[in-house]
Design an enzyme around this catalytic site. Structure first.
Site, mmCIF file in Angstrom:
data_model
loop_
_atom_site.group_PDB
_atom_site.id
_atom_site.type_symbol
_atom_site.label_atom_id
_atom_site.label_comp_id
_atom_site.label_asym_id
_atom_site.label_seq_id
_atom_site.Cartn_x
_atom_site.Cartn_y
_atom_site.Cartn_z
ATOM 1 N N ASP A 482 -17.784 102.810 -18.661
ATOM 2 C CA ASP A 482 -17.791 101.501 -18.003
ATOM 3 C C ASP A 482 -19.223 101.022 -17.788
ATOM 4 O O ASP A 482 -20.186 101.805 -17.851
ATOM 5 C CB ASP A 482 -17.065 101.656 -16.654
ATOM 6 N N ASP A 552 -10.113 92.955 -17.172
ATOM 7 C CA ASP A 552 -9.520 93.468 -15.939
ATOM 8 C C ASP A 552 -8.290 92.666 -15.553
ATOM 9 O O ASP A 552 -7.599 93.013 -14.595
ATOM 10 C CB ASP A 552 -10.544 93.422 -14.791
#
Ligand code: DGJ
Length: 733
Positions: A482, A552
C-alpha cells in the site's frame, strides 16, 4: 533496403517504416542536416512513400533551402523528439541547462540500428518480448554543440498494433549538463479535428472517462504527487470525431511509469496536433555528468482503426502478454478475503481465525490480514516503519496465525506500507532524517504520516530487511503493498543542492528496485499493489504485480464507472475487485449480494467483509459465487473484452462481455441500475462471436446463431428491484 521483422529502413527515401500487426509508424529524415521527423502513424501501409505528409516542399522550407527562416521551419516541422530553444515554440520533449546557463538544444540524426527483440530499460518497468515477438529501432541523434547524444528507442510487436518508445540521453561532453525536461514521446497528427479522452478522478472515484473536443492550445493532464494519482491518469487518447466502441480511429498513449507525469495534446497554429508524454518537468531536474546516461520511461502507443474497443483489446493483449510477469501472470488467483472493511484496526488472532474458518467452509481460499498487525498500530496515527508483529493482537505470533489458517486449507497474505514512516514510530525516533522533508520547514503530514526517502539505499535496505524478515517467518503467499499519501515537501538529506530536483524520479526508481528485490527473493509470492485505493493503478506497477487494488470504493454501482475507466486500458485480470458488506462503507448504498458478485467477477474477485456477521442469505450465496468464479475466471482473465453499454453515459444500465479468443463462448454481464417501470426487455447486441456458429444460452437453453446475437441481439428481461444484474453465458454448440 534492410529489413528485420517489422522494421525497415529505406535508404533512398531516408524513411523508417515500423510495421506491427495492423499499423504502420513512419519516421523520415529531413534536409541535409537530417532532422528526425514524424511522417505517419495509422493503418498499415504497403508503401513507405509518405514523406509528402511532412510538407517539406511548402514554405518556410527546409533550412538548406531557406536558412533565413530556420526558426520558422523549426516551429512547423513534426519532430520525433522536440527540443527547446531553437525555434520550435510548441511543447518540447527535451530542455537542458548548461553550466553557462543556456537552454537551447537541437538534435540531428547520426546513425541507427535495427534488431530483433527489445531491450530492458535499466531500473524501469517496460514491456518485453522475445526476438521472435518484437523488433527494435534505435535512432542515435546528437546535439553537436552540447555533445549530447539522444537515442530514440522504438519497438513494435508483431501480434499487436502497439509501438513503444523511450529515449536514452548521454552526456558525451566534458562538462555536466542539467536536464530540465526529458519527456519520453512526441507524436504528430495531421489536423486537429479530434476529440480526446483522459481518465479523471479522486479518492474512491478513480479513472472516470472524460471526453472533450480538441481545440487550439494545450490540453493536458498531469500528476505532481509523486504517484500516478487518483486525480489524473497517465493516459491520453485522440479520437476522430464521433469514434465509438466499434468505429473511428484512435491514437492512444499510456505511460509505463508510476510517478509524476505529463500527458498533453496541443492544437498548433497550422491546425496540426502534437501529443507528448513523459515525466512532468515540474519538480524535475537531472544532473548528467560526462559519460552518464538518463533513461526516459516507456510510453506505449496504440493505434486502432476500429474504435475504442479495439484499442482496449490491444492494450489488454499487450499487457497480459508483454508486461505482467511472474507465476500468476497466466494463472487463476486464489479467492481472498481481506479483513479491512471487516474489522479495520480492531482485530486479533481469534477474530481473524473466526473469519478464516467460516470463509474456508464457503470456498474462499486465502485470508489477507490488512493494516494494523505491527508496532503499536491501533489506528492510522502510528507505527509505520515498525514492521514487527504486535503480539498483543496476534497472540502466539504471526507463525501461529498463519499455520492455523493453513490448517484450514487456506493461504495467508499480509499488508505492508513500506514507503511510509509515522512520526510516532521507533524508526522515526531513530532516523528522523529518513523522511522526505526540507530543513527548517515543518513537513506536511498526511494521514499523520511522512514518506520515506526511497532514493537512499540505506533506507531501502533497512525497510526491506524488516519486510523480508516478516515474510520469511511464516508461510506468507501474498503481499498487499500500500501507499497512502502523495509526496510533498520535497527534500532529501542525501542529495546535493543541484540534485534535489532528482528526488521524485529517484524515489520511483527506489520503489521499483525494492519491488524487484521482493519478487526476485519471493518468486512464488502474489503481489498486489495498492495506493489508498487506486492512486497507483498504472502500467509501471503492473510490471511488478499482476493485480492492483482498483479503488477503496467497493460499492457495486460506483464500481461500474471505476472499472469501466480502468478496463479501458488495463486487463480485467489486473483489477482488484471485492464483494463487500452493505450498507456500503463508502456510499451507504444497499445493493443485492448477487450484483456485488457479478461486478467483482470482472476483476480479481475476492471478499472484504466479516463473513461471520453478514446476513445468512448472503452467506448462503458465497459457495455458488466462488463456484461461479472458478467456472468463468479462465474466460474473464484471457478473453476479449467488449463494452456493450455504459452506465456513465446512459445513466440507466451497464453491460460488458468477455468473449473467448476462439469464439467458443461469451459471458455477458448486465446491470440495470434503477429498475424502470412498464418497459419492455432490453436488447443487447453481442460482439466478437463466430457469425456462423450456433450458441446456446446456458440457462434458458435457447439457441441463436452468432450473427443473430451480434447483429439482431438478444432480449434480456430487467431484473426486479434496483441495482439488479444478470449474467448470460452463451456456449458454441
Ligand atoms: C488503503 C487501502 O486502499 C485499503 O484497502 C486499506 O488497505 C487501507 N489503506 C489500510 O490502511
Amino acid at each position: 533496403m534492410r529489413g528485420i521483422m517489422g522494421i525497415r529502413y529505406f535508404e533512398e527515401e531516408k524513411v523508417f517504416q515500423l510495421d506491427s500487426k495492423d499499423a504502420s509508424y513512419v519516421i523520415a529524415l529531413a534536409d541535409e542536416e537530417q532532422f528526425v521527423g514524424h511522417a505517419y502513424f495509422g493503418r498499415k501501409l504497403s508503401d513507405c512513400h509518405v514523406r509528402h505528409l511532412m510538407r517539406l516542399d511548402e514554405g518556410p522550407f527546409v533550412p538548406s533551402k531557406n536558412n533565413r527562416d530556420r526558426a520558422a521551419f523549426g516551429d512547423a516541422f513534426p519532430f520525433e523528439y522536440s527540443t527547446h530553444g531553437v525555434g520550435d515554440f510548441r511543447e518540447s520533449c527535451l530542455k537542458v541547462e548548461t553550466s553557462r546557463g543556456h537552454e537551447a538544444c537541437s538534435l540531428v540524426y547520426r546513425s541507427h540500428r535495427i534488431y530483433d527483440g527489445k531491450p530492458a530499460l535499466e531500473g524501469l518497468p517496460a514491456t518485453f518480448g522475445t526476438e521472435k515477438e518484437c523488433s527494435t529501432l534505435e535512432i542515435t541523434c546528437e546535439d553537436p554543440v552540447l555533445q549530447l547524444e539522444v537515442v530514440l528507442v522504438y519497438s513494435v510487436f508483431e501480434d499487436n498494433s502497439a509501438v513503444t518508445r523511450s529515449a536514452r540521453i548521454r552526456n558525451r561532453g566534458s562538462e555536466a549538463v542539467y536536464l530540465k525536461k526529458a519527456l519520453s514521446a512526441c507524436l504528430h497528427l495531421d489536423g486537429l479535428d479530434y476529440e480526446y479522452i483522459t481518465l479523471h478522478g479522486s479518492w474512491a472515484r478513480e479513472r472516470r472517462i472524460d471526453r472533450r473536443p480538441l481545440t487550439h492550445g494545450k490540453h493536458s493532464v498531469s500528476s505532481l504527487r509523486g504517484e500516478s494519482s487518483h486525480q489524473d491518469h497517465p493516459f491520453i487518447a485522440l479520437l476522430t470525431p464521433g469514434a465509438n466502441q466499434d468505429s473511428g480511429e484512435v491514437y492512444a498513449m499510456n505511460f509505463v511509469y508510476s510517478g509524476n507525469f505529463l500527458a498533453q495534446a496541443e492544437g498548433c497554429q497550422f491546425d496540426t496536433t502534437r501529443v507528448v508524454m513523459g515525466i512532468h518537468p515540474e519538480n524535475f531536474s537531472w544532473k548528467l555528468e560526462p559519460g552518464e546516461v538518463f533513461t526516459c520511461p516507456e510510453v506505449v502507443m496504440v493505434y486502432s482503426d476500429a474504435g475504442l474497443g479495439k484499442m482496449t483489446r490491444r492494450f489488454h493483449d499487450l499487457y497480459r502478454g508483454h508486461l505482467i510477469r511472474g507465476e500468476y501472470r497466466n494463472k487463476k488467483r486464489p479467492i481472498l478475503i481481506n479483513n479491512w472493511e471487516a474489522t479495520y484496526f480492531d482485530f486479533n488472532t481469534d477474530k481473524l481465525l473466526s473469519i478464516a474458518k467460516e470463509a474456508s467452509s464457503l470456498g474462499i481460499e486465502m485470508l489477507v490480514m490488512d493494516d494494523g498487525w505491527f508496532g503499536q498500530r491501533s489506528d492510522d496515527n502510528s507505527s509505520l516503519g515498525d514492521w514487527q508483529v504486535n503480539e498483543d493482537k496476534l497472540a502466539g505470533g504471526l507463525k501461529r496465525l498463519v499455520d492455523e489458517v493453513n490448517k484450514l486449507g487456506m493461504k495467508f497474505g499480509i499488508w505492508f506500507e513500506p514507503e511510509m514512516i509515522s512520526p510516532d514510530s521507533d524508526l522515526y525516533r531513530a532516523h528522523p532524517d529518513w523522511a522526505i522533508q526540507i530543513p527548517d520547514r515543518t513537513p506536511s503530514r498526511c494521514r499523520n504520516q511522512y514518506v520515506l526517502d526511497m532514493s537512499r539505499r540505506e533506507v531501502r535496505d533497512a525497510v526491506y530487511a524488516m519486510v523480508k524478515a516478516v515474510l520469511s517467518s511464516a508461510n506468507i503467499e501474498y503481499v498487499k503493498w500500500d501507499m497512502n499519501r502523495p509526496l510533498c515537501d520535497l527534500g532529501s538529506f542525501c542529495l546535493d543542492a543541484d540534485r534535489q530536483g532528482e528526488l521524485s524520479h529517484r524515489y520511483m526508481l527506489g520503489v521499483y528496485e525494492l519491488q524487484e528485490r521482493l519478487i526476485t527473493d519471493f518468486p512464488h509470492l502474489l503481489l498486489e499493489n495498492c495506493s489508498g485505493g487506486g492512486a497507483r493503478f498504472d502500467a509501471g506497477m503492473l510490471y511488478y504485480s499482476p493485480q492492483i487494488w482498483c479503488s477503496d470504493d467497493t460499492d457495486a454501482i460506483e464500481r461500474l464507472s471505476i472499472q469501466e475507466g480502468t478496463s479501458l486500458v488495463y486487463p480485467l485480470c489486473s483489477m482488484g475487485a471485492h464483494i463487500s458488506d452493505c450498507p456500503n462503507h463508502a456510499v451507504g448504498r444497499i445493493t443485492p449480494f448477487a450484483t456485488r458478485g457479478h461486478v467483482a467477477l470482472a476483476g480479481t474477485f475476492g471478499y472484504e467483509l466479516d463473513v461471520t456477521r453478514i446476513p445468512q442469505a448472503d452467506r448462503d450465496m458465497i459457495p455458488s459465487q466462488t463456484a461461479m468464479y472458478h467456472k468463468y475466471n479462465d474466460l474473464v482473465r484471457t478473453g476479449d473484452y467488449y463494452r456493450i453499454a455504459s452506465y456513465s453515459e446512459n445513466r440507466q444500465f451497464d453491460c460488458w462481455e468477455v468473449a473467448a479468443k476462439d469464439g467458443s463462448e461469451v459471458l455477458v454481464t448486465y446491470v440495470e441500475v434503477l429498475r424502470r417501470v412498464n418497459f419492455k426487455s432490453r436488447t443487447l447486441r453481442l460482439r466478437g462471436l463466430d457469425p456462423e456458429a450456433v450458441y446456446e444460452n446456458e440457462e434458458t437453453k435457447e439457441r441463436y446463431t452468432g450473427d443473430v446475437l451480434m447483429y439482431a441481439g438478444v432480449q434480456v428481461p430487467e431484473p426486479w428491484g434496483d441495482f439488479g444484474s444478470r449474467l448470460l453465458h452463451f456456449v458454441r454448440v
